[in-house]
Design a protein around this motif. Structure first.
Motif, PDB file in Angstrom:
ATOM      1  N   ALA A  23      -9.925  -0.706  -3.545  1.00  0.00           N
ATOM      2  CA  ALA A  23     -10.625  -0.374  -1.951  1.00  0.00           C
ATOM      3  C   ALA A  23     -11.229  -1.505  -0.910  1.00  0.00           C
ATOM      4  N   ALA A  24     -12.633  -1.341  -1.794  1.00  0.00           N
ATOM      5  CA  ALA A  24     -13.949  -1.974  -1.588  1.00  0.00           C
ATOM      6  C   ALA A  24     -13.279  -3.048  -0.701  1.00  0.00           C
ATOM      7  N   ILE A  25     -12.480  -3.959  -1.986  1.00  0.00           N
ATOM      8  CA  ILE A  25     -11.994  -5.408  -1.810  1.00  0.00           C
ATOM      9  C   ILE A  25     -10.660  -5.747  -0.907  1.00  0.00           C
ATOM     10  N   PHE A  26      -9.769  -4.605  -1.143  1.00  0.00           N
ATOM     11  CA  PHE A  26      -9.084  -4.615  -0.556  1.00  0.00           C
ATOM     12  C   PHE A  26      -7.554  -3.687   0.283  1.00  0.00           C
ATOM     13  N   PRO A  27      -8.568  -3.069   1.413  1.00  0.00           N
ATOM     14  CA  PRO A  27      -8.372  -1.607   2.075  1.00  0.00           C
ATOM     15  C   PRO A  27      -7.209  -1.355   2.025  1.00  0.00           C
ATOM     16  N   GLY A  28      -6.485  -0.402   1.727  1.00  0.00           N
ATOM     17  CA  GLY A  28      -5.324  -0.165   1.815  1.00  0.00           C
ATOM     18  C   GLY A  28      -4.632  -0.462   0.313  1.00  0.00           C
ATOM     19  N   VAL A  29      -5.655  -0.185  -1.004  1.00  0.00           N
ATOM     20  CA  VAL A  29      -4.657  -0.522  -2.031  1.00  0.00           C
ATOM     21  C   VAL A  29      -4.145   1.350  -2.521  1.00  0.00           C
ATOM     22  N   GLN A  30      -3.335   1.153  -3.232  1.00  0.00           N
ATOM     23  CA  GLN A  30      -2.366   2.782  -3.278  1.00  0.00           C
ATOM     24  C   GLN A  30      -1.604   1.780  -5.283  1.00  0.00           C
ATOM     25  N   LEU A  31      -2.769   2.860  -6.225  1.00  0.00           N
ATOM     26  CA  LEU A  31      -1.809   2.683  -7.357  1.00  0.00           C
ATOM     27  C   LEU A  31      -1.081   3.946  -8.471  1.00  0.00           C
ATOM     28  N   ARG A  32      -0.041   3.275  -8.446  1.00  0.00           N
ATOM     29  CA  ARG A  32       0.740   4.885  -8.400  1.00  0.00           C
ATOM     30  C   ARG A  32       0.166   5.512  -9.978  1.00  0.00           C
ATOM     31  N   ALA A  33       0.510   6.734 -10.262  1.00  0.00           N
ATOM     32  CA  ALA A  33      -0.637   7.922 -11.387  1.00  0.00           C
ATOM     33  C   ALA A  33      -0.223   7.165 -12.482  1.00  0.00           C
ATOM     34  N   PRO A  34      -0.994   7.185 -13.268  1.00  0.00           N
ATOM     35  CA  PRO A  34      -0.359   6.482 -14.721  1.00  0.00           C
ATOM     36  C   PRO A  34       0.079   7.392 -16.009  1.00  0.00           C
ATOM     37  N   ARG A  35       1.293   6.986 -16.472  1.00  0.00           N
ATOM     38  CA  ARG A  35       2.000   7.105 -17.598  1.00  0.00           C
ATOM     39  C   ARG A  35       1.239   7.536 -19.050  1.00  0.00           C
ATOM     40  N   GLU A  36       0.486   6.037 -19.023  1.00  0.00           N
ATOM     41  CA  GLU A  36      -0.009   6.843 -20.236  1.00  0.00           C
ATOM     42  C   GLU A  36      -1.643   5.790 -20.073  1.00  0.00           C
ATOM     43  N   SER A  37      -2.040   5.540 -21.056  1.00  0.00           N
ATOM     44  CA  SER A  37      -3.694   5.192 -20.977  1.00  0.00           C
ATOM     45  C   SER A  37      -4.104   3.752 -20.551  1.00  0.00           C
ATOM     46  N   PHE A  38      -4.959   3.288 -20.023  1.00  0.00           N
ATOM     47  CA  PHE A  38      -4.464   2.053 -19.888  1.00  0.00           C
ATOM     48  C   PHE A  38      -6.647   1.754 -18.923  1.00  0.00           C
ATOM     49  N   GLU A  39      -6.979   0.301 -19.368  1.00  0.00           N
ATOM     50  CA  GLU A  39      -8.484   0.612 -18.961  1.00  0.00           C
ATOM     51  C   GLU A  39      -7.919  -0.906 -17.719  1.00  0.00           C
ATOM     52  N   PHE A  40      -8.909  -0.800 -16.224  1.00  0.00           N
ATOM     53  CA  PHE A  40      -9.479  -1.022 -15.594  1.00  0.00           C
ATOM     54  C   PHE A  40     -10.745  -1.981 -15.339  1.00  0.00           C
ATOM     55  N   SER A  41     -10.640  -3.126 -14.917  1.00  0.00           N
ATOM     56  CA  SER A  41     -11.804  -4.135 -14.790  1.00  0.00           C
ATOM     57  C   SER A  41     -11.802  -4.666 -13.983  1.00  0.00           C
ATOM     58  N   ILE A  42     -13.123  -4.755 -13.562  1.00  0.00           N
ATOM     59  CA  ILE A  42     -13.475  -5.547 -12.183  1.00  0.00           C
ATOM     60  C   ILE A  42     -14.707  -6.040 -12.499  1.00  0.00           C
ATOM     61  N   ARG A  43     -14.839  -7.400 -12.218  1.00  0.00           N
ATOM     62  CA  ARG A  43     -16.250  -8.145 -12.095  1.00  0.00           C
ATOM     63  C   ARG A  43     -16.184  -8.792 -10.919  1.00  0.00           C
ATOM     64  N   SER A  44     -17.261  -8.654 -10.272  1.00  0.00           N
ATOM     65  CA  SER A  44     -17.935  -9.744  -8.741  1.00  0.00           C
ATOM     66  C   SER A  44     -19.110  -9.866  -8.867  1.00  0.00           C
ATOM     67  N   ALA A  45     -19.459 -11.231  -8.072  1.00  0.00           N
ATOM     68  CA  ALA A  45     -20.276 -11.959  -8.268  1.00  0.00           C
ATOM     69  C   ALA A  45     -20.540 -12.978  -6.259  1.00  0.00           C
ATOM     70  N   SER A  46     -21.493 -12.635  -5.853  1.00  0.00           N
ATOM     71  CA  SER A  46     -21.663 -13.322  -4.316  1.00  0.00           C
ATOM     72  C   SER A  46     -22.736 -13.656  -3.851  1.00  0.00           C
ATOM     73  N   VAL A  47     -22.675 -14.892  -3.448  1.00  0.00           N
ATOM     74  CA  VAL A  47     -23.612 -15.841  -2.557  1.00  0.00           C
ATOM     75  C   VAL A  47     -23.627 -15.688  -1.227  1.00  0.00           C
ATOM     76  N   ALA A  48     -24.447 -16.414  -0.893  1.00  0.00           N
ATOM     77  CA  ALA A  48     -24.165 -16.583   0.777  1.00  0.00           C
ATOM     78  C   ALA A  48     -23.160 -17.712   0.691  1.00  0.00           C
ATOM     79  N   HIS A  49     -22.417 -16.986   1.727  1.00  0.00           N
ATOM     80  CA  HIS A  49     -20.993 -17.804   2.449  1.00  0.00           C
ATOM     81  C   HIS A  49     -19.655 -17.113   1.573  1.00  0.00           C
ATOM     82  N   ALA A  50     -19.759 -16.441   0.149  1.00  0.00           N
ATOM     83  CA  ALA A  50     -18.408 -16.553  -0.656  1.00  0.00           C
ATOM     84  C   ALA A  50     -19.109 -15.624  -1.797  1.00  0.00           C
ATOM     85  N   THR A  51     -18.011 -15.179  -2.384  1.00  0.00           N
ATOM     86  CA  THR A  51     -18.026 -13.780  -3.223  1.00  0.00           C
ATOM     87  C   THR A  51     -16.506 -13.704  -4.046  1.00  0.00           C
TER      88      THR A  51
END
Length: 313
Positions: A23-51
């Motif tokens: 949601a910090a990147i895409f406001p309004g995100v809604q995820l469905r409740a997990p039915r089983e174990s999962f692993e979520f990952s996210i990486r971000s890198a930013s400089v002036a004018h680009a992320t």
């Protein structure tokens, strides 16, 4: 002077933490409740004018962005559907630039790519062409062809590796500016846009400057109650002169071009709207169409379906 590369990384099996990070990147995100174990990952890198971001989407979900502020280019993988400006994307590079909402639904997917400062992209295009450019430059969300898609993929991969693997070497602001400048130039030469398209592709560059400026003004103000007289005044010609220029260059009238811009804007809003909350009539009125029957007929002619069908998607 050094300027560190910013960014963060997260790996979690907590659905609420994953949703908050997205949601910090895409406001309004809604995820469905997990039915089983999962692993979520996210990486971000930013400089002036680009992320740059790279994230897995192991849980099904949806998101709607009201109006992407930056120019966004994503690489889509998996079971995902992204809709923006009347186009749907399910794989490969997808560019979001037009004013209006973008929405996405997915089951399991991965998305990576860049968010580029719109004013910086505009400034690079202006310097490249020697002409003032509109805020929204790009015609379509896909590269011009397979070769251009490969060129963009190589440039994006190089920039992402530089930001994530060689962040210390990029501490010098001049190196950061050089990297982002190269990325934006590649973007302008691989995705269709008003700044660099050649005349043979039907680009605006082949049009008189007054027509280009008028079309850009309409695109930016289509949601406002502007008239053709006001468009002419904004580009410093008479209404009659503007009409003659449009007939010579485009074979149509400024009024028809403005009407199409409003139909396109209405479609973008309908694609991102909730049919339980929004009505076709409300969207039509917001985009300057008072007669609902005329709006539905013109919309079907332009987009191949009734506005009610678009709203129900």
């Amino acid at each position: 002077m050094t300027t560190p590369v910013g960014g963060f990384a997260l790996r979690t099996s907590d659905a609420q933490a994953a949703e908050a990070a997205l949601a910090a990147i895409f406001p309004g995100v809604q995820l469905r409740a997990p039915r089983e174990s999962f692993e979520f990952s996210i990486r971000s890198a930013s400089v002036a004018h680009a992320t740059w971001t790279d994230h897995t989407l192991p849980l099904a979900g949806t998101t709607t962005m009201g109006d992407p502020g930056p120019v966004i280019v994503l690489r889509l993988q998996g079971r995902i559907r992204l809709e923006h400006a009347g186009a749907a994307h399910t794989e490969g590079p997808a560019l979001l630039d037009a004013a209006g909402p973008a929405s996405a639904t997915w089951q399991t997917a991965r998305s990576s790519g860049f968010a580029l400062d719109r004013e910086y992209v505009r400034a690079v295009a202006t310097r490249l062409t020697g002409r003032d450019q509109p805020a929204h430059l790009f015609h379509a969300g896909r590269p011009r062809g397979p070769a251009e898609a490969l060129t963009w993929a190589a440039a994006a991969s190089f920039a992402a590796e530089a930001l994530t693997t060689h962040a210390d070497a990029l501490a010098a602001p001049t190196l950061q500016r050089s990297l982002v400048h190269h990325l934006v130039l590649t973007l302008l030469h691989t995705f269709p846009n008003v700044a660099t398209d050649d005349p043979g592709a039907g680009a605006d560059r082949a049009l008189p400057a007054v027509v280009r400026r008028a079309v850009a003004f309409m695109d930016e103000h289509a949601h406002e109650p502007i008239t053709v007289d006001e468009v002419a005044a904004a580009v410093h010609v008479s209404t009659r002169g503007l009409q003659a220029a449009f007939r010579r260059s485009l074979g149509t009238t400024p009024g028809e071009v403005l009407r199409r811009a409003r139909l396109d804007g209405a479609r973008r809003e309908l694609l991102g709207a909730d049919p339980d909350v929004t009505t076709v009539a409300a969207v039509a009125h917001r985009w300057g169409f008072l007669h609902l029957g005329h709006f539905a007929s013109r919309y079907r002619d332009a987009h191949g379906e009734l506005p009610s069908a678009t709203l129900r998607r």
